[in-house]
Design an enzyme around this catalytic site. Structure first.
Site, PDB file in Angstrom:
ATOM      1  N   ALA A 112    -130.585 -64.545  38.062  1.00  0.00           N
ATOM      2  CA  ALA A 112    -129.704 -63.563  37.443  1.00  0.00           C
ATOM      3  C   ALA A 112    -128.383 -63.517  38.200  1.00  0.00           C
ATOM      4  O   ALA A 112    -128.176 -64.243  39.172  1.00  0.00           O
ATOM      5  CB  ALA A 112    -130.379 -62.193  37.455  1.00  0.00           C
ATOM      6  N   SER A 113    -127.469 -62.635  37.751  1.00  0.00           N
ATOM      7  CA  SER A 113    -126.142 -62.588  38.349  1.00  0.00           C
ATOM      8  C   SER A 113    -126.188 -62.247  39.831  1.00  0.00           C
ATOM      9  O   SER A 113    -125.245 -62.517  40.559  1.00  0.00           O
ATOM     10  CB  SER A 113    -125.283 -61.567  37.612  1.00  0.00           C
ATOM     11  OG  SER A 113    -125.913 -60.312  37.591  1.00  0.00           O
ATOM     12  N   SER A 114    -127.309 -61.683  40.291  1.00  0.00           N
ATOM     13  CA  SER A 114    -127.425 -61.325  41.702  1.00  0.00           C
ATOM     14  C   SER A 114    -127.625 -62.536  42.600  1.00  0.00           C
ATOM     15  O   SER A 114    -127.643 -62.408  43.813  1.00  0.00           O
ATOM     16  CB  SER A 114    -128.610 -60.372  41.901  1.00  0.00           C
ATOM     17  OG  SER A 114    -129.817 -60.969  41.495  1.00  0.00           O
ATOM     18  N   CYS A 115    -127.740 -63.731  42.021  1.00  0.00           N
ATOM     19  CA  CYS A 115    -128.006 -64.911  42.842  1.00  0.00           C
ATOM     20  C   CYS A 115    -126.804 -65.297  43.680  1.00  0.00           C
ATOM     21  O   CYS A 115    -126.916 -66.100  44.592  1.00  0.00           O
ATOM     22  CB  CYS A 115    -128.419 -66.097  41.971  1.00  0.00           C
ATOM     23  SG  CYS A 115    -127.088 -66.738  40.932  1.00  0.00           S
ATOM     24  N   GLY A 116    -125.610 -64.776  43.367  1.00  0.00           N
ATOM     25  CA  GLY A 116    -124.449 -65.095  44.170  1.00  0.00           C
ATOM     26  C   GLY A 116    -123.579 -66.157  43.547  1.00  0.00           C
ATOM     27  O   GLY A 116    -122.480 -66.419  44.019  1.00  0.00           O
TER      28      GLY A 116
END
Length: 274
Positions: A112-116
């Protein structure tokens, strides 16, 4: 754990009413345990999931990572014996000649977008493996609107716990093909992908996916890996999910509630007037 349903766990709880009154009752929760996925003896991922359909989960994970595409790519999926604290929560996949890029095979490659990763980098990395979907068919908004009730009626474990996500695969007549539930929304979808792989149904270019919660980038990328042209959700999509669906030629529908829905991308698959 319930003897009748391994996906739920029973607890004794104290139910408190602010207006007065305390009762000791039995409550059930969705079971959550780690599953280690190994490929030819090598650990590639650990996911927190609801036990059940573990072989489908492992197979679907490998579909979404671009490792396998047909049933012949997998020779065997075996449950490893219980050792120490593993409690049998390990599956090992023996491949049938598929070539593995071990450096990129990880649960965090397309996260998800939290992967960096920035959105542009994430989308480009996925399109290196999966082409845009096909499917020039049309369905009515009424058919799409009928799907949530069918999904909810089939959610046996959610009815008991209220704590599971669901993914449902439907044909173009609105018939439910398969439903899977899990504490993780991406796990529920991986189980559907594994179900389809094992039965030789891929690509799913004549099917509709409905998910019970929100739509993240990862959900859309997994749907793309399976060739699903239309993804609908009860809740909202993320901005990256919308961007990705647009590029992948996928119809993305959110806030599917009652007789209304938001069509974010490629509305040409719905029989509606401009």
């Amino acid at each position: 754990m319930s003897a009748e349903n391994p996906a739920i766990v029973e607890f004794s709880v104290r139910k408190v009413n602010v207006a007065g009154g305390v009762n000791d009752v039995c409550d059930v929760t969705a079971r959550e345990e780690p599953l280690e996925i190994r490929v030819e003896g090598r650990s590639v991922a650990v996911v927190m999931r609801t036990p059940g359909h573990d072989e489908e989960l492992a197979a679907g994970f490998l579909v979404s990572e671009g490792v396998v595409q047909s049933p012949r790519d997998i020779l065997e999926i075996s449950q490893c014996p219980s050792t120490g604290n593993s409690k049998g929560n390990i599956v090992d996949v023996l491949l049938g000649g598929a070539v593995v890029n071990w450096d990129s095979l990880t649960r965090h490659v397309f996260s998800a977008s939290s992967c960096g990763l920035c959105g542009k980098t994430s989308i480009e990395s996925v399109f290196q493996q999966f082409p845009a979907v096909k499917g020039d068919w049309k369905v009515s908004p009424a058919l799409i609107a009928s799907l949530p009730d069918k999904l909810r009626a089939a959610q046996e474990t959610f009815s008991k716990t209220g704590g599971l996500h669901a993914s449902g695969l439907f044909d173009l007549e609105g018939r439910l093909v398969v439903l899977r539930e899990d504490v993780g929304r991406h796990n529920a979808l991986d189980k559907i992908l594994g179900y389809a792989l094992q039965r030789g149904l891929l690509p799913l270019d004549n099917h509709i996916l409905l998910v019970s919660g929100r739509v993240s980038f990862e959900i859309i990328q997994k749907a793309l890996a399976a060739g699903i042209p239309l993804v609908a959700a009860i809740s909202a999509p993320s901005s990256l999910a919308v961007d990705f669906a647009h590029e992948a030629n996928q119809t993305l529908i959110g806030f599917l509630r009652g007789e209304t829905m938001n069509v974010y991308t490629h509305p040409q698959r719905l029989t509606i007037q401009p």
